[in-house]
Design a protein around this motif. Structure first.
Motif, PDB file in Angstrom:
ATOM      1  N   GLU A 128       0.590  -1.293   0.071  1.00  0.00           N
ATOM      2  CA  GLU A 128      -0.065  -0.009   0.038  1.00  0.00           C
ATOM      3  C   GLU A 128       0.944   1.396  -0.048  1.00  0.00           C
ATOM      4  OE1 GLU A 128      -2.912   0.107  -0.765  1.00  0.00           O
ATOM      5  OE2 GLU A 128      -3.913  -1.838  -0.353  1.00  0.00           O
ATOM      6  N   LEU A 129       2.150   1.141   0.251  1.00  0.00           N
ATOM      7  CA  LEU A 129       3.096   2.141   0.356  1.00  0.00           C
ATOM      8  C   LEU A 129       4.192   1.858  -0.002  1.00  0.00           C
ATOM      9  CD1 LEU A 129       2.826   5.805   1.630  1.00  0.00           C
ATOM     10  CD2 LEU A 129       5.071   4.673   1.729  1.00  0.00           C
ATOM     11  N   LEU A 130       5.113   2.074  -0.995  1.00  0.00           N
ATOM     12  CA  LEU A 130       6.707   1.915  -1.435  1.00  0.00           C
ATOM     13  C   LEU A 130       7.314   3.442  -1.034  1.00  0.00           C
ATOM     14  CD1 LEU A 130       5.002  -0.003  -3.594  1.00  0.00           C
ATOM     15  CD2 LEU A 130       6.869  -1.179  -3.096  1.00  0.00           C
ATOM     16  N   ILE A 131       8.440   3.266  -0.640  1.00  0.00           N
ATOM     17  CA  ILE A 131       9.552   4.270  -0.751  1.00  0.00           C
ATOM     18  C   ILE A 131      10.561   3.707  -1.821  1.00  0.00           C
ATOM     19  CG2 ILE A 131      11.020   5.896   0.285  1.00  0.00           C
ATOM     20  CD1 ILE A 131       9.292   5.323   3.219  1.00  0.00           C
ATOM     21  N   THR A 132      10.872   4.527  -2.601  1.00  0.00           N
ATOM     22  CA  THR A 132      11.904   4.185  -3.642  1.00  0.00           C
ATOM     23  C   THR A 132      13.294   4.705  -3.057  1.00  0.00           C
ATOM     24  OG1 THR A 132      11.780   6.073  -5.135  1.00  0.00           O
ATOM     25  CG2 THR A 132      10.089   4.670  -5.560  1.00  0.00           C
ATOM     26  N   THR A 133      14.062   3.716  -3.941  1.00  0.00           N
ATOM     27  CA  THR A 133      15.732   4.251  -3.834  1.00  0.00           C
ATOM     28  C   THR A 133      15.926   5.631  -4.486  1.00  0.00           C
ATOM     29  OG1 THR A 133      16.157   3.067  -5.651  1.00  0.00           O
ATOM     30  CG2 THR A 133      16.412   1.985  -3.699  1.00  0.00           C
ATOM     31  N   ALA A 134      14.920   6.149  -5.348  1.00  0.00           N
ATOM     32  CA  ALA A 134      15.243   7.456  -5.808  1.00  0.00           C
ATOM     33  C   ALA A 134      14.841   8.614  -4.913  1.00  0.00           C
ATOM     34  CB  ALA A 134      14.316   7.720  -7.155  1.00  0.00           C
ATOM     35  N   SER A 135      14.470   8.307  -3.776  1.00  0.00           N
ATOM     36  CA  SER A 135      13.759   9.477  -3.078  1.00  0.00           C
ATOM     37  C   SER A 135      15.284   9.914  -2.093  1.00  0.00           C
ATOM     38  CB  SER A 135      12.884   9.134  -2.193  1.00  0.00           C
ATOM     39  OG  SER A 135      12.448   9.939  -1.068  1.00  0.00           O
ATOM     40  N   LYS A 136      15.235  11.262  -2.104  1.00  0.00           N
ATOM     41  CA  LYS A 136      16.406  11.655  -1.381  1.00  0.00           C
ATOM     42  C   LYS A 136      15.729  11.794   0.444  1.00  0.00           C
ATOM     43  CE  LYS A 136      17.162  15.313  -3.950  1.00  0.00           C
ATOM     44  NZ  LYS A 136      17.639  16.467  -4.430  1.00  0.00           N
ATOM     45  N   TYR A 137      14.555  11.839   0.547  1.00  0.00           N
ATOM     46  CA  TYR A 137      13.995  11.963   1.593  1.00  0.00           C
ATOM     47  C   TYR A 137      13.235  10.757   2.449  1.00  0.00           C
ATOM     48  CZ  TYR A 137      14.947  16.707   0.219  1.00  0.00           C
ATOM     49  OH  TYR A 137      15.771  17.736  -0.624  1.00  0.00           O
ATOM     50  N   PRO A 138      14.016   9.626   2.572  1.00  0.00           N
ATOM     51  CA  PRO A 138      13.133   8.342   2.741  1.00  0.00           C
ATOM     52  C   PRO A 138      12.440   8.552   4.148  1.00  0.00           C
ATOM     53  CG  PRO A 138      15.388   8.055   2.866  1.00  0.00           C
ATOM     54  CD  PRO A 138      15.247   9.131   2.095  1.00  0.00           C
ATOM     55  N   GLU A 139      13.315   9.074   5.109  1.00  0.00           N
ATOM     56  CA  GLU A 139      12.881   9.399   6.416  1.00  0.00           C
ATOM     57  C   GLU A 139      11.644  10.210   6.699  1.00  0.00           C
ATOM     58  OE1 GLU A 139      15.092  11.398   4.980  1.00  0.00           O
ATOM     59  OE2 GLU A 139      16.532  10.010   6.104  1.00  0.00           O
ATOM     60  N   VAL A 140      11.755  11.279   5.824  1.00  0.00           N
ATOM     61  CA  VAL A 140      10.524  11.972   5.664  1.00  0.00           C
ATOM     62  C   VAL A 140       9.214  11.531   5.146  1.00  0.00           C
ATOM     63  CG1 VAL A 140       9.573  14.314   4.626  1.00  0.00           C
ATOM     64  CG2 VAL A 140      12.000  14.127   5.396  1.00  0.00           C
ATOM     65  N   ALA A 141       9.475  10.598   4.306  1.00  0.00           N
ATOM     66  CA  ALA A 141       8.267   9.923   3.551  1.00  0.00           C
ATOM     67  C   ALA A 141       7.739   8.758   4.688  1.00  0.00           C
ATOM     68  CB  ALA A 141       8.892   9.075   2.292  1.00  0.00           C
ATOM     69  N   ALA A 142       8.576   8.284   5.190  1.00  0.00           N
ATOM     70  CA  ALA A 142       8.300   7.027   6.388  1.00  0.00           C
ATOM     71  C   ALA A 142       7.496   8.043   7.391  1.00  0.00           C
ATOM     72  CB  ALA A 142       9.676   6.624   7.065  1.00  0.00           C
ATOM     73  N   ARG A 143       8.050   8.960   7.930  1.00  0.00           N
ATOM     74  CA  ARG A 143       7.144   9.735   8.955  1.00  0.00           C
ATOM     75  C   ARG A 143       5.848  10.356   8.612  1.00  0.00           C
ATOM     76  NH1 ARG A 143       8.324  13.597  12.791  1.00  0.00           N
ATOM     77  NH2 ARG A 143       6.434  12.560  13.446  1.00  0.00           N
ATOM     78  N   TRP A 144       5.732  10.639   7.335  1.00  0.00           N
ATOM     79  CA  TRP A 144       4.627  10.911   6.553  1.00  0.00           C
ATOM     80  C   TRP A 144       3.719   9.821   6.514  1.00  0.00           C
ATOM     81  CZ3 TRP A 144       2.146   9.786   1.954  1.00  0.00           C
ATOM     82  CH2 TRP A 144       0.962  10.516   1.521  1.00  0.00           C
ATOM     83  N   ALA A 145       4.096   8.861   6.140  1.00  0.00           N
ATOM     84  CA  ALA A 145       3.246   7.750   5.986  1.00  0.00           C
ATOM     85  C   ALA A 145       2.644   7.078   7.248  1.00  0.00           C
ATOM     86  CB  ALA A 145       4.061   6.240   5.177  1.00  0.00           C
ATOM     87  N   ASP A 146       3.534   7.281   8.329  1.00  0.00           N
ATOM     88  CA  ASP A 146       3.197   6.824   9.616  1.00  0.00           C
ATOM     89  C   ASP A 146       2.053   7.734  10.092  1.00  0.00           C
ATOM     90  OD1 ASP A 146       3.804   4.820  11.748  1.00  0.00           O
ATOM     91  OD2 ASP A 146       4.049   6.666  13.066  1.00  0.00           O
ATOM     92  N   GLN A 147       1.758   8.807   9.724  1.00  0.00           N
ATOM     93  CA  GLN A 147       0.735   9.410  10.095  1.00  0.00           C
ATOM     94  C   GLN A 147      -0.738   8.929   9.826  1.00  0.00           C
ATOM     95  OE1 GLN A 147       1.657  12.069  12.024  1.00  0.00           O
ATOM     96  NE2 GLN A 147       3.534  11.155  11.441  1.00  0.00           N
ATOM     97  N   PHE A 148      -0.816   8.093   9.006  1.00  0.00           N
ATOM     98  CA  PHE A 148      -1.940   7.284   8.344  1.00  0.00           C
ATOM     99  C   PHE A 148      -2.230   6.152   9.285  1.00  0.00           C
ATOM    100  CE2 PHE A 148      -0.603   9.479   4.657  1.00  0.00           C
ATOM    101  CZ  PHE A 148      -1.588   9.610   3.990  1.00  0.00           C
TER     102      PHE A 148
END
Length: 536
Positions: free
Chosen positions: A357-377
């Motif tokens: 339901e959510l993947l973070i790609t290796t292209a992202s420079k902000y994986p920890e930001v994406a992870a924290r954003w996803a955790d809000q769900f």
């Protein structure tokens, strides 16, 4: 970038990497595994909101059904999250009708957005065969996702479901709210029963008596012998075999019996179910066009304009397919089988779990930001707003701490409204059983109706074969094995139901399946099952 990007040609049109409104304030783009120590920079907060002080923009790809578009981005919870987190999402929305070709181009190019939302985008095999494009998320979950971490502790199946064959987690799961335990349930024409003075059947013998009466006693009252006691999908809906203890939730012919995996088409119960179906077919109690009709033909019978034609079938809810005759039908409890037991297809853990339901790609420079954003769900209140719509728009939060759904606008179905107002089935979510007690649904329609009907079958739901994953080699081998085996199983099933002969031909049938590689196929299923069960 606009909220909606319907892309016809990928490549430069694909949202590559990620961008920030304030330069590179995140982790190094070369990080493809564990979270970067740069995540502790002054702009990023490991806890609380905002997630970052200066706005970071993440590009998100999601796939929607048909022409649904990007209306879900107007969800006020999503908009408030953007404001409170300082994480801006550039949504790239693609229709599933256009996606298959574009997916191949995107994977080949490697030019990925920061995050992928929803399991329509990439399936298990897509991920397993392209692991270099997706980040392992175990450390991100441990360091930056307390909501998901707590959910996995409460519901271990979330972790089992999300763990890939190499032991790592590459995609995030979901547990949807207020989902039933039972899948397709037996549905019968109650008006026909009443007219003939019959009660809803509870055993196979009673079902046989009812189907025979439906055929012979003109229950629709049009003085025509046009009643079809049982009709369903092409090749016989396997739900018809449920009273024999056969439940195939995954559609791979595997089930759990006495705590162990069993392959259904070579089981004694399967043989007995086909013998019974042959008796029904020979007496005209099963639609004689079952093995030749398509969905259009079946729909025409279900919604025949002159009179109801079908007496019995298996459906999600009784109003699902019968059009003008829907009110004549009711859901009934499972039919007891030859052993006197009742069985219901479904999942005793609820039909609520999803992965990818959510993947973070290796292209992202902000994986920890994406992870924290996803955790809000991963809170109950966030999840219901991303399943039905925002509080104050689609949901009322009551003074007693409960939640009720508002009525949809005039001329709009509730289901269409929910899809328009939220991510609905897609995206990360977690609603705990405790939080579900606070949700109040209308028992007469939609999701509430299914939960009401669920009470008829939930106590009889069997343990399904789990939603396992396979290795690269297994994914390569599965199509080679299943194509011929599945074709042979379908053809023999049709022959035996319409013409009989299963007793004389059974041993040869099993031998041929083994010659076609059945034992190798079963070994693949068993290996995947063993990996799934050993996840801690």
């Amino acid at each position: 970038m606009s909220g909606l990007a319907l892309v016809s040609v990928l490549g430069t049109a694909v949202l590559a990497g990620c961008s920030s409104d304030n330069g590179d304030n995140g982790a190094a783009s070369g990080d493809t595994g564990n979270s970067s120590t740069n995540a502790s920079n002054d702009n990023f907060h490991k806890e609380g909101l905002p997630i970052v002080d200066k706005t970071v923009t993440l590009n998100a790809l999601t796939i929607r059904w048909g022409n649904m578009g990007d209306s879900f981005t107007k969800n006020s919870w999503l908009q408030e999250l953007e404001k409170n987190s300082n994480v801006k999402i550039n949504w790239q929305v693609i229709s599933n009708t256009d996606w298959e070709t574009q997916k191949s181009v995107l994977l080949a190019s490697g030019k990925m957005p920061d995050i992928i939302v929803g399991d329509l985008a990439f399936g298990d095999s897509d991920i397993v065969n392209n692991l270099t494009l997706f980040r392992p998320l175990d450390d991100y979950i441990d360091q930056y996702m307390p909501n998901l971490k707590a959910a996995m502790a409460e519901m271990p199946d979330l972790k089992k479901l999300s763990t890939f064959p190499d032991g790592k987690i590459y995609s995030l799961p979901a547990r949807l709210p207020s989902r039933p335990y039972a899948s397709q349930q037996p549905v019968i024409n109650k008006e026909w029963l009443d007219k003939l003075g019959l009660k809803a059947p509870t055993t196979l013998d009673e079902l046989y008596t009812v189907l025979k009466a439906f055929k012979e006693q003109d229950p629709n009252g049009n003085q025509k012998a046009d009643e079809i006691p049982y009709s369903d999908t092409k090749d016989i809906d396997m739900n018809l075999f449920t009273p024999f203890g056969i439940t195939d939730l995954r559609g791979n012919h595997m089930m759990i019996k006495d705590g162990k995996p069993e392959y259904i088409p070579t089981s004694d119960n399967y043989k007995a179910a086909i013998t019974w179906a042959n008796k029904l077919y020979a007496e005209g109690l099963i639609d004689q066009e079952t093995f030749t009709q398509d969905e259009t033909m079946l729909t025409a019978k279900r919604q025949n304009p002159d009179a109801a034609m079908i007496g019995f079938s298996y459906q999600w809810t009784p109003d699902a397919v019968f059009g003008p005759w829907s009110k004549q039908y009711e859901t009934i409890a499972p039919i007891a089988g030859p052993d006197g037991e009742k069985y219901q297809i479904g999942d005793p853990n609820g039909l609520s779990f999803r992965r990818n339901e959510l993947l973070i790609t290796t292209a992202s420079k902000y994986p920890e930001v994406a992870a924290r954003w996803a955790d809000q769900f991963y809170t109950g209140e966030a999840s219901i707003q991303n399943f039905w719509g925002a509080i104050g728009t689609s949901i009322s939060k009551n003074d007693d701490g409960t939640y009720t759904l508002m009525d949809p606008p005039d001329g709009t179905s509730a289901d269409a409204w929910y899809w328009d107002s939220s991510l609905r089935d897609f995206g990360p979510k977690y609603v705990s059983p405790e939080f579900e007690k606070k949700i109040r649904l209308d028992p007469s329609s939609g999701d509430g109706l299914k939960l009401t009907l669920d009470s008829l079958g939930k106590d009889y739901v069997t343990q399904p074969f789990p939603d396992v994953m396979y290795t690269v080699d297994e994914y390569a081998e599965l199509p080679t094995l299943t194509t011929d085996i599945e074709s042979y199983i379908k053809s023999t099933r049709a022959k035996w139901i319409t013409k009989g002969g299963i007793d004389q031909e059974w041993d040869g049938y099993v031998k041929k399946l083994n010659d076609m590689g059945l034992q190798k196929l079963i070994q693949i299923y068993n290996d995947a099952y063993d990996r799934y069960m050993t996840v801690k």
